[in-house]
Write an enzyme that holds these catalytic residues in place. Structure first.
Site, PDB file in Angstrom:
ATOM      1  N   HIS A 125       0.827  -1.209   0.000  1.00  0.00           N
ATOM      2  CA  HIS A 125       0.000   0.000   0.000  1.00  0.00           C
ATOM      3  C   HIS A 125       0.865   1.265   0.000  1.00  0.00           C
ATOM      4  O   HIS A 125       0.649   2.181  -0.798  1.00  0.00           O
ATOM      5  CB  HIS A 125      -0.917  -0.033   1.233  1.00  0.00           C
ATOM      6  CG  HIS A 125      -1.824   1.154   1.381  1.00  0.00           C
ATOM      7  ND1 HIS A 125      -3.142   1.145   0.990  1.00  0.00           N
ATOM      8  CD2 HIS A 125      -1.604   2.392   1.886  1.00  0.00           C
ATOM      9  CE1 HIS A 125      -3.694   2.322   1.249  1.00  0.00           C
ATOM     10  NE2 HIS A 125      -2.780   3.110   1.802  1.00  0.00           N
ATOM     11  N   HIS A 135      -5.745   7.196  -2.661  1.00  0.00           N
ATOM     12  CA  HIS A 135      -6.599   6.087  -2.240  1.00  0.00           C
ATOM     13  C   HIS A 135      -7.612   5.723  -3.310  1.00  0.00           C
ATOM     14  O   HIS A 135      -7.974   6.539  -4.159  1.00  0.00           O
ATOM     15  CB  HIS A 135      -7.277   6.428  -0.914  1.00  0.00           C
ATOM     16  CG  HIS A 135      -6.337   6.307   0.247  1.00  0.00           C
ATOM     17  ND1 HIS A 135      -6.374   7.124   1.345  1.00  0.00           N
ATOM     18  CD2 HIS A 135      -5.295   5.449   0.441  1.00  0.00           C
ATOM     19  CE1 HIS A 135      -5.400   6.771   2.172  1.00  0.00           C
ATOM     20  NE2 HIS A 135      -4.731   5.760   1.647  1.00  0.00           N
TER      21      HIS A 135
HETATM   22  N1  TQI Z   1      -1.415   5.468   6.988  1.00  0.00           N
HETATM   23  C1  TQI Z   1      -2.169   6.260   6.093  1.00  0.00           C
HETATM   24  C2  TQI Z   1      -2.162   5.593   4.695  1.00  0.00           C
HETATM   25  O1  TQI Z   1      -1.089   5.214   4.231  1.00  0.00           O
HETATM   26  C3  TQI Z   1      -1.612   7.666   5.967  1.00  0.00           C
HETATM   27  C4  TQI Z   1      -2.494   8.492   5.106  1.00  0.00           C
HETATM   28  C5  TQI Z   1      -3.695   8.957   5.415  1.00  0.00           C
HETATM   29  C6  TQI Z   1      -2.256   8.877   3.770  1.00  0.00           C
HETATM   30  N2  TQI Z   1      -4.229   9.641   4.360  1.00  0.00           N
HETATM   31  C7  TQI Z   1      -3.368   9.604   3.348  1.00  0.00           C
HETATM   32  C8  TQI Z   1      -1.210   8.680   2.909  1.00  0.00           C
HETATM   33  C9  TQI Z   1      -3.466  10.108   2.059  1.00  0.00           C
HETATM   34  C10 TQI Z   1      -1.310   9.190   1.614  1.00  0.00           C
HETATM   35  C11 TQI Z   1      -2.453   9.899   1.197  1.00  0.00           C
HETATM   36  O2  TQI Z   1      -3.216   5.485   4.110  1.00  0.00           O
HETATM   37  S1  TQI Z   1      -2.098   4.212   7.770  1.00  0.00           S
HETATM   38  C12 TQI Z   1      -3.591   1.297   5.544  1.00  0.00           C
HETATM   39  C13 TQI Z   1      -4.940   0.754   5.215  1.00  0.00           C
HETATM   40  C14 TQI Z   1      -2.258   2.894   6.672  1.00  0.00           C
HETATM   41  C15 TQI Z   1      -3.484   2.389   6.371  1.00  0.00           C
HETATM   42  O3  TQI Z   1      -1.125   3.825   8.743  1.00  0.00           O
HETATM   43  O4  TQI Z   1      -3.377   4.572   8.245  1.00  0.00           O
HETATM   44  C16 TQI Z   1      -2.470   0.710   5.038  1.00  0.00           C
HETATM   45  C17 TQI Z   1      -1.132   2.307   6.161  1.00  0.00           C
HETATM   46  F1  TQI Z   1      -5.213   0.898   3.941  1.00  0.00           F
HETATM   47  F2  TQI Z   1      -4.999  -0.512   5.471  1.00  0.00           F
HETATM   48  F3  TQI Z   1      -5.849   1.341   5.928  1.00  0.00           F
HETATM   49  C18 TQI Z   1      -1.237   1.210   5.336  1.00  0.00           C
HETATM   50 CL1  TQI Z   1      -2.598  -0.691   4.037  1.00  0.00          CL
HETATM   51 ZN    ZN Z   2      -2.975   5.031   2.209  1.00  0.00          ZN
END
Ligand code: TQI
Ligand code: ZN
Ligand code: ZN
Length: 168
Positions: A125, A135
């Site tokens: 991801h 996303h």
């Molecule tokens: N980290 C968030 C993410 O990577 C950070 C974030 C929030 C972000 N909004 C964003 C990054 C917009 C880029 C653009 O989405 S997390 C998941 C999932 C996270 C969440 O730690 O919440 C994964 C990291 F999708 F499972 F919710 C990895 Cl796979």
């Molecule tokens: Zn993300």
């Protein structure tokens, strides 16, 4: 459906062969490094990009580090669960993971720890973000913004592939 960051940043066409390195202080095992290598391989399989490990952290395009709490980039980590990792949009290359998580490198579903987080799922991801994907609204997509706890989701969906192939 996939999305991009505002202004649709990408790695420049002159940079199709990217290097990545691990923060030496983290002293990661070969098993953990192999999880990242497999995660990069999922994206290189569907793009003209290549990813090669470098032993020089400071000059690598993608810098992978585990940190706990505040690590001086304005996005402090929060302990177990909550934020698991973050990656900056291209061509920044910083890829940070919360060192407080109970990372599992085999199969999260087999782990007895309730807060276990599957490393490969998160890595695939975050690499999407590192390459310029935002996303996705499609639940099957790697870039969908939630993952059920204890789940492993590592296969790119058609939606992820269409998004990355639009960029590269
Ligand atoms: N980290 C968030 C993410 O990577 C950070 C974030 C929030 C972000 N909004 C964003 C990054 C917009 C880029 C653009 O989405 S997390 C998941 C999932 C996270 C969440 O730690 O919440 C994964 C990291 F999708 F499972 F919710 C990895 Cl796979
Ligand atoms: Zn993300
Ligand atoms: Zn950070």
């Amino acid at each position: 459906h996939y999305s991009f960051f505002p202004y649709r940043p990408t790695w420049p066409p002159s940079k199709r062969d990217l290097t990545y390195a691990f923060l030496p202080a983290n002293q990661l095992s070969d098993t953990v490094k192999a999880v990242f290598a497999h995660s990069f391989a999922r994206w290189s399989a569907v793009t003209p990009l290549s990813f090669t490990e470098s032993s020089v952290y400071l000059t690598a395009d993608i810098k992978i580090a585990f940190f706990r709490g505040d690590h001086n980039d304005g996005e402090p980590f929060d302990g177990v669960l909550g934020t698991l990792a973050h990656a900056f949009s291209p061509p920044d290359g910083r890829f940070h993971l919360d060192g407080a998580e109970n990372w599992v490198v085999d199969d999260a579903r087999k782990s007895s720890i309730p807060s276990a987080v599957d490393l490969e799922s998160v890595a695939v991801h975050e690499i999407g973000h590192l390459l310029g994907l935002g996303h996705s609204s499609q639940e099957e997509a790697i870039m969908f913004p939630t993952i059920s706890s204890g789940m492993k989701k590592v296969e790119l969906a058609n939606d992820d592939i269409q998004g990355i192939q639009f960029l590269y």
